[in-house]
Design a protein around this motif. Structure first.
Motif: not given
Length: 341
Positions: A58, A60-67, A220
């Motif tokens: 979650d 990583e999604r908030v930080l907009h890291l690549p999928d 990541w």
């Protein structure tokens, strides 16, 4: 014309700072044993590991890291490519680090001691985080919807049941020592070598990063955390200073001077002058010195002895300040007045 210059060369290893081999073997073996036992000691926290995995995903999604699925999608296009990635993950980690340490021990003893300390500090900090923050890899997380490429395509280094795996701790994803060790190897080689191509060593951690993410063994953020740890280790443990020595001239040629010719100054009634001395070797290794007077311009001097070879040296422009000359009549009048007394 030869200009004074010096440059870095590949120095011979300084054996005086090389640690005893037997002690180093026991030390490295002990560190590896602690590493394995520490990872095994962190097993068994299954529920906590999956809960932490959800939080990391979650975040990583908030930080907009690549999928991570985007990287894995590139590997899954080719059966050969995904097997090569699995093989890289399984076989390069330990051998590359071992070869790196052996080469440093033989060729760069000072850098070996520094790199060994960095790896020890990094591994110790990583083991502490493995105990405090167990984390299931993304291949186990249902929300990630990623393929366990090691189990599906092979080869795999992990057992079928993560909770009962006695060979490795599968809940030690953060931080990623695969990426941390690869980065330490690359940085160590960049610092220890002199080649203009040495930045290419950084391709090793880059390839490792794509492999650990593409095979769904790490997030990541696992690489981000271990990079922060290794930066702290480098800030605390400073690398050894580079050593320089003069270039060696080919056989049959005179060696260039390591420093510019010495400059000395003297004054006379007509101005300020600098004398230069140039020493260069002839074919036999004896030195020939030539001295000459240099004025405001750029001039050269030549010295020749029987059976020797003369080499010209040019000194940089020297600014001079001329002192005013006394008129000849005034000097004569002053001399007469002294004689009358």
């Amino acid at each position: 014309m030869i200009h004074a210059r010096s440059g870095p060369v590949d120095p011979e290893p300084d054996t005086s700072v090389r640690p005893p081999l037997v002690r180093e073997l026991f030390l490295v073996a002990g560190l590896f044993l602690v590493y394995k036992l520490g990872r095994l000691a962190a097993t068994g926290h299954v529920e906590e590991a999956f809960r932490n995995a959800g939080h990391v995903w979650d975040l990583e999604r908030v930080l907009h890291l690549p999928d991570e699925a985007a990287v894995q999608g590139l590997l899954l296009h080719s059966h050969t490519l995904v097997q090569a990635a699995n093989t890289y993950y399984a076989t390069v980690h330990f051998p590359a680090t071992l070869v790196f340490l052996v080469w440093l021990y033989l060729r760069r003893p000072r850098h070996y001691v520094w790199s060994r300390r960095v790896l020890a500090v990094l591994t110790g900090a990583a083991l502490a985080l493995h105990l405090l923050f167990p984390l299931a890899p993304p291949r186990m997380l249902p929300a990630a919807d990623l393929v366990d490429t090691g189990r599906v395509y092979g080869p795999s280094v992990y057992g079928d049941t993560p909770a009962d795996d006695s060979l490795a701790n599968q809940f030690a994803a953060m931080p990623s020592l695969h990426f941390g060790w690869a980065l330490a190897v690359a940085v160590g080689l960049v610092v220890a070598t002199r080649s203009r191509w040495r930045p290419l060593w950084l391709l090793h951690p880059l390839a490792t990063l794509l492999v650990i993410v593409g095979t769904a063994n790490h997030y990541w953020l696992d690489a981000v955390v271990v990079t922060a740890l290794i930066c702290v280790a480098y800030a605390v443990l400073r690398p050894p200073a580079r050593t320089h020595r003069p270039r060696q001239a080919p056989a049959g040629q005179a060696a260039p001077p390591t420093t510019a010719p010495a400059l000395g100054a003297y004054r006379s009634g007509t101005g300020t002058y600098a004398s230069g001395t140039a020493t260069y070797g002839a074919g036999t290794g004896t030195h020939v010195s030539g001295t000459g007077a240099y004025g405001a311009g750029r001039r050269t001097t030549r010295a020749r002895l029987p059976g020797t070879r003369t080499i010209r040296a040019r000194l940089p422009r020297i600014r001079t300040r001329r002192t005013p000359e006394l008129p000849t009549r005034a000097l004569r009048a002053y001399a007469r007045s002294g004689a009358r007394r």
